[in-house]
Design a protein around this motif. Structure first.
Motif, PDB file in Angstrom:
ATOM      1  N   LYS A   1      36.151  34.357  40.843  1.00 25.09           N
ATOM      2  CA  LYS A   1      36.687  33.686  39.774  1.00 25.09           C
ATOM      3  C   LYS A   1      36.276  33.802  38.797  1.00 25.09           C
ATOM      4  O   LYS A   1      35.081  34.879  38.781  1.00 25.09           O
ATOM      5  CB  LYS A   1      36.700  32.013  39.387  1.00 25.09           C
ATOM      6  CG  LYS A   1      35.218  31.087  39.083  1.00 25.09           C
ATOM      7  CD  LYS A   1      35.184  29.999  39.472  1.00 25.09           C
ATOM      8  CE  LYS A   1      33.879  29.479  39.567  1.00 25.09           C
ATOM      9  NZ  LYS A   1      33.623  28.216  39.302  1.00 25.09           N
TER      10      LYS A   1
ATOM     11  N   VAL B   1      40.582  33.036  36.711  1.00 27.06           N
ATOM     12  CA  VAL B   1      41.544  33.268  37.664  1.00 27.06           C
ATOM     13  C   VAL B   1      41.332  33.255  38.897  1.00 27.06           C
ATOM     14  O   VAL B   1      39.360  33.269  39.225  1.00 27.06           O
ATOM     15  CB  VAL B   1      42.001  35.048  37.776  1.00 27.06           C
ATOM     16  CG1 VAL B   1      43.080  34.590  38.976  1.00 27.06           C
ATOM     17  CG2 VAL B   1      42.660  35.048  36.528  1.00 27.06           C
TER      18      VAL B   1
ATOM     19  N   LYS C   1      44.702  35.309  30.982  1.00 28.41           N
ATOM     20  CA  LYS C   1      43.846  34.271  31.658  1.00 28.41           C
ATOM     21  C   LYS C   1      42.934  33.283  31.223  1.00 28.41           C
ATOM     22  O   LYS C   1      42.083  34.743  31.909  1.00 28.41           O
ATOM     23  CB  LYS C   1      43.959  33.724  33.273  1.00 28.41           C
ATOM     24  CG  LYS C   1      45.390  33.695  33.777  1.00 28.41           C
ATOM     25  CD  LYS C   1      46.798  31.963  34.152  1.00 28.41           C
ATOM     26  CE  LYS C   1      47.111  32.147  34.357  1.00 28.41           C
ATOM     27  NZ  LYS C   1      48.055  30.547  34.695  1.00 28.41           N
TER      28      LYS C   1
ATOM     29  N   GLU D   1      47.786  37.587  34.581  1.00 26.95           N
ATOM     30  CA  GLU D   1      48.611  37.371  35.861  1.00 26.95           C
ATOM     31  C   GLU D   1      50.026  38.029  35.245  1.00 26.95           C
ATOM     32  O   GLU D   1      50.519  37.762  34.185  1.00 26.95           O
ATOM     33  CB  GLU D   1      48.905  36.456  36.192  1.00 26.95           C
ATOM     34  CG  GLU D   1      49.491  35.461  37.058  1.00 26.95           C
ATOM     35  CD  GLU D   1      49.569  33.964  37.521  1.00 26.95           C
ATOM     36  OE1 GLU D   1      49.042  33.783  37.941  1.00 26.95           O
ATOM     37  OE2 GLU D   1      50.301  33.533  36.577  1.00 26.95           O
TER      38      GLU D   1
ATOM     39  N   GLN E   1      38.267  35.439  34.051  1.00 25.29           N
ATOM     40  CA  GLN E   1      39.343  35.849  33.648  1.00 25.29           C
ATOM     41  C   GLN E   1      39.740  37.092  34.098  1.00 25.29           C
ATOM     42  O   GLN E   1      39.296  37.594  34.647  1.00 25.29           O
ATOM     43  CB  GLN E   1      38.457  35.684  31.810  1.00 25.29           C
ATOM     44  CG  GLN E   1      37.932  37.556  31.578  1.00 25.29           C
ATOM     45  CD  GLN E   1      38.170  37.297  30.431  1.00 25.29           C
ATOM     46  OE1 GLN E   1      38.422  37.414  29.498  1.00 25.29           O
ATOM     47  NE2 GLN E   1      36.577  38.003  29.713  1.00 25.29           N
TER      48      GLN E   1
ATOM     49  N   SER F   1      47.734  38.982  40.173  1.00 29.56           N
ATOM     50  CA  SER F   1      46.434  38.467  39.632  1.00 29.56           C
ATOM     51  C   SER F   1      45.186  39.504  39.385  1.00 29.56           C
ATOM     52  O   SER F   1      45.716  40.480  40.942  1.00 29.56           O
ATOM     53  CB  SER F   1      46.274  36.927  40.167  1.00 29.56           C
ATOM     54  OG  SER F   1      47.163  35.723  40.151  1.00 29.56           O
TER      55      SER F   1
ATOM     56  N   ILE G   1      40.961  39.967  38.559  1.00 26.94           N
ATOM     57  CA  ILE G   1      40.230  39.663  37.639  1.00 26.94           C
ATOM     58  C   ILE G   1      39.352  40.846  36.627  1.00 26.94           C
ATOM     59  O   ILE G   1      39.501  41.632  37.286  1.00 26.94           O
ATOM     60  CB  ILE G   1      38.724  39.287  38.184  1.00 26.94           C
ATOM     61  CG1 ILE G   1      39.437  38.018  38.898  1.00 26.94           C
ATOM     62  CG2 ILE G   1      37.886  38.965  37.935  1.00 26.94           C
ATOM     63  CD1 ILE G   1      39.072  37.213  40.321  1.00 26.94           C
TER      64      ILE G   1
END
Length: 246
Positions: A121, A237, A234, A126, A123, A200, A202
């Motif tokens: 995970k 993510v 985001k 997307e 930031q 998505s 990162i």
């Protein structure tokens, strides 16, 4: 000379003799006292000298014992210092080993992340790619459908811009992932996904977003090909582990 005079003379002689006896007695008495006192003083000094000698011997013995104890204490202090140095060396080795193990664990965690074995995970961004609005005047339906080349454009730009992990519709990509177009769906590593395609990534959200929004870049290219393009930054993510194709 009469008898009285003779008696007086005899009395005087007797008194004289007695006086001499008294004087001699006093002299001998004083002399005896002096001799006795001298003997006592001499005896006391001898005893004191003997006691002082014993004390000196005792003091010497205690002094020697103290010297021996100081030597032993110095030896023990040296041994203690050596032991402390050994402990410090062991502690240093252990800390280095702990650091090595920590680094190995950290590297293993990174490898598991890159291999897709664990959740990751961070930031990121997307991107959603959807088929274009139907146009009845358009004879070829493929002109407004999302194809694998459209997805590749976005993925390549994200990787170039520093993305550390990418997923399509929740499926993580690996270094050897493949994407095929199969009619209205695309196939990723043996798993099919219908449109819309949510990509998505990162990484630094601002950098990734700026790279995709460059004038004449990926976004403009896809929009010109009738693909609906949306981009959202985001704060977090989350990507699940990689799927294993059966």
């Amino acid at each position: 000379m009469n008898k009285r005079e003779l008696m007086k003379i005899k009395m005087k002689k007797k008194l004289k003799v007695k006086g001499n006896h008294v004087i001699f007695s006093l002299v001998f008495l004083v002399l005896g006292y002096i001799i006795a006192f001298s003997y006592h003083v001499t005896k006391s000094e001898g005893e004191n000298t003997a006691i002082t000698g014993k004390q000196w011997d005792r003091d010497l013995e205690l002094r020697n014992q103290l010297v021996d104890l100081e030597k032993k204490n110095l030896t023990l202090q040296k041994e203690l210092h050596e032991k402390q140095e050994q402990v410090r060396e062991i502690e240093n080795e252990l800390s280095q080993e702990a650091q090595v193990y920590f680094n190995l664990a950290e590297d293993a965690e990174k490898l598991r992340m890159y291999l897709g074995k664990i959740d990751v995970k961070g930031q990121g961004v997307e991107v959603t790619l959807s088929d274009g609005a139907y146009n009845p005047d358009e004879e070829n339906i493929n002109n407004y459908i999302v194809h694998e080349q459209h997805v590749f454009k976005v993925i390549n730009e994200l990787y170039i811009s520093g993305a550390s992990a990418i997923a399509i519709n929740g499926q993580r990509l690996t270094h050897n992932s493949y994407i095929l177009c199969n009619g209205p769906v695309i196939e990723i590593d043996g798993y099919q996904h219908p449109a819309p395609f949510v990509i998505s990534a990162i990484g630094d959200a601002e950098v990734l977003s700026s790279a995709l929004n460059l004038t004449g870049g990926v976004k403009d290219s896809l929009v010109n090909e009738n693909i609906q393009f949306t981009l959202e930054e985001k704060a977090e993510v989350i990507m699940e582990p990689l799927l294993q194709a059966s």
